[in-house]
Motif scaffolding. Structure first.
Motif, PDB file in Angstrom:
ATOM      1  N   GLU A 166       0.836  -1.161   0.031  1.00 37.25           N
ATOM      2  CA  GLU A 166      -0.070  -0.189   0.086  1.00 37.25           C
ATOM      3  C   GLU A 166       0.759   1.092  -0.049  1.00 37.25           C
ATOM      4  N   LYS A 199       2.120   1.772  -3.594  1.00 37.06           N
ATOM      5  CA  LYS A 199       1.309   2.078  -4.452  1.00 37.06           C
ATOM      6  C   LYS A 199       0.848   3.538  -4.222  1.00 37.06           C
ATOM      7  N   ALA A 234      -1.724   2.333  -9.919  1.00 34.65           N
ATOM      8  CA  ALA A 234      -3.221   2.053 -10.137  1.00 34.65           C
ATOM      9  C   ALA A 234      -3.677   0.792  -9.267  1.00 34.65           C
ATOM     10  N   SER A 235      -2.594  -0.136  -8.788  1.00 35.50           N
ATOM     11  CA  SER A 235      -3.170  -1.127  -8.091  1.00 35.50           C
ATOM     12  C   SER A 235      -2.203  -1.610  -7.104  1.00 35.50           C
ATOM     13  N   ILE A 236      -2.450  -2.558  -6.211  1.00 35.49           N
ATOM     14  CA  ILE A 236      -1.482  -3.341  -5.433  1.00 35.49           C
ATOM     15  C   ILE A 236      -0.514  -4.218  -6.143  1.00 35.49           C
ATOM     16  N   GLU A 237      -1.392  -4.801  -7.342  1.00 32.78           N
ATOM     17  CA  GLU A 237      -0.560  -5.802  -8.213  1.00 32.78           C
ATOM     18  C   GLU A 237       0.686  -4.920  -8.804  1.00 32.78           C
ATOM     19  N   ASP A 238       0.405  -3.700  -9.098  1.00 37.30           N
ATOM     20  CA  ASP A 238       1.468  -2.947  -9.872  1.00 37.30           C
ATOM     21  C   ASP A 238       2.553  -2.802  -8.963  1.00 37.30           C
ATOM     22  N   SER A 247      -1.695  -6.758   2.594  1.00 37.90           N
ATOM     23  CA  SER A 247      -2.956  -6.117   1.784  1.00 37.90           C
ATOM     24  C   SER A 247      -3.348  -7.490   0.990  1.00 37.90           C
ATOM     25  N   ARG A 287      -2.116  -9.820  -0.189  1.00 39.98           N
ATOM     26  CA  ARG A 287      -1.284 -10.483  -1.442  1.00 39.98           C
ATOM     27  C   ARG A 287       0.047 -11.020  -0.879  1.00 39.98           C
TER      28      ARG A 287
END
Length: 339
Positions: free
Chosen positions: A150, A153, A159-163, A200, A202
């Motif tokens: 987080e 990000k 744009a996202s946690i995945e990024d 988060s 993930r």
């Protein structure tokens, strides 16, 4: 039959390894593989049990005995002032008997992860669990800070946690580039046998992993970030060896390796995925893309990485490895000269 000390130690070590691997019929297995009678194995099992190296759970079933130490440190009590102090006061005393390579790796990786807690997390407290058996040492670091994914990000307006997780795989990422190089997680993850960050909801890992297994290792996770690290006590790896793997002759961090399976839930297909992947790759001279576990990639993704980005950055060497037949076919399709 009477064995010399070297042979006895070899038998003991083999038993310990097989117990650690969960071998059930341990006496039969060791007797067969080492060509010794079962009575000898039973004597070794009894000795190892008496020494507290293994534990007999039931007839014929053993597990490794482990020691567990737990610590809770708080910022308000001035216990999070220095990563070196935390390493010395919490971990160092439990590392006796491990290889010199393992000791060097633990000093680097543990200090880097604690430094992240101190400088980046904003955590008031951190819980540290150290678990050690005859084969491995495992450390779990739980902090109650903002959460690493987080924070990345938010800081980089992603744009996202995945990024955010994708950027961690590359290395050279930090929210404080004046005081930090952004290399700690990259190198620590590759030094350890197992390395996981949970935040988060993930999981970040450079190796294939079972999510249920990771969460079982972590136990209850009330914190913002949980780091799990595990390393064989007799590892032959060294911190220097791992640094050299990703450095040039002058010691610069010039090479990165990205395990794509750990980023994409399914085969990557789009140009937007590729553009996100390629951000900041221009900071490296060599980029290894590991396709292990992926059966295919889309034409848009492949063309964006291996043609558009490569043409824009001709001095960067992009090396795809572990390509399946489907991935290699698309790679050849977009990179052929007449395309």
């Amino acid at each position: 039959m009477k064995f010399n000390r070297e042979k006895v130690e070899a038998i003991n070590q083999y038993i310990i390894e097989k117990v650690g691997q969960g071998e059930c019929r341990i006496a039969d297995y060791v007797s067969d593989k080492m060509n010794i009678d079962k009575s000898t194995v039973y004597r070794r099992l009894a000795e190892l049990t008496e020494r507290g190296v293994i534990i007999k759970e039931k007839k014929g079933v053993y597990k490794l005995a482990s020691h567990v130490w737990k610590y809770t440190l708080s910022r308000s009590a001035n216990q999070l002032l220095s990563d070196t102090d935390v390493y010395v006061n919490v971990l160092r005393e439990h590392l006796d008997g491990i290889s010199s390579g393992a000791l060097g790796i633990w000093e680097y990786a543990f200090s880097e992860m604690i430094n992240n807690v101190i400088d980046h997390s904003g955590a008031e407290s951190v819980e540290i669990t150290v678990k050690k058996d005859s084969l491995n040492t495992t450390v779990i670091i739980n902090d109650n800070g903002v959460g690493i994914f987080e924070k990345i990000k938010s800081f980089f307006n992603m744009a996202s946690i995945e990024d955010a997780i994708t950027e961690l795989f590359k290395g050279k990422l930090t929210t404080d580039n004046i005081n930090h190089s952004g290399e700690g997680i990259f190198f620590s993850a590759r030094m350890m046998d197992e390395f996981y960050i949970i935040s988060s909801g993930r999981v970040f890992s450079c190796n294939a992993f079972d999510e249920d297994y990771v969460y079982r290792m972590a136990g209850e996770i009330p914190s913002a970030t949980c780091v799990i690290m595990s390393l064989a006590n007799d590892t032959k790896k060294t911190a220097l060896e791992v640094f050299n793997r990703y450095s040039d002759v002058e010691g610069g961090f010039t090479k990165t390796m990205i395990p794509l399976k750990n980023i994409y839930a399914s085969s990557p297909v789009s140009r937007s995925q590729a553009k996100r992947l390629c951000e900041r790759l221009s900071q490296f001279e060599e980029v290894v893309l590991d396709f292990d576990g992926l059966e295919w990639m889309g034409q848009g993704f492949a063309h964006q990485v291996f043609v558009v980005f490569q043409n824009a950055n001709p001095k960067i060497e992009i090396l795809p490895i572990n390509m399946s037949e489907g991935v290699e076919k698309m790679y050849n399709h977009v990179t052929r000269r007449e395309y």
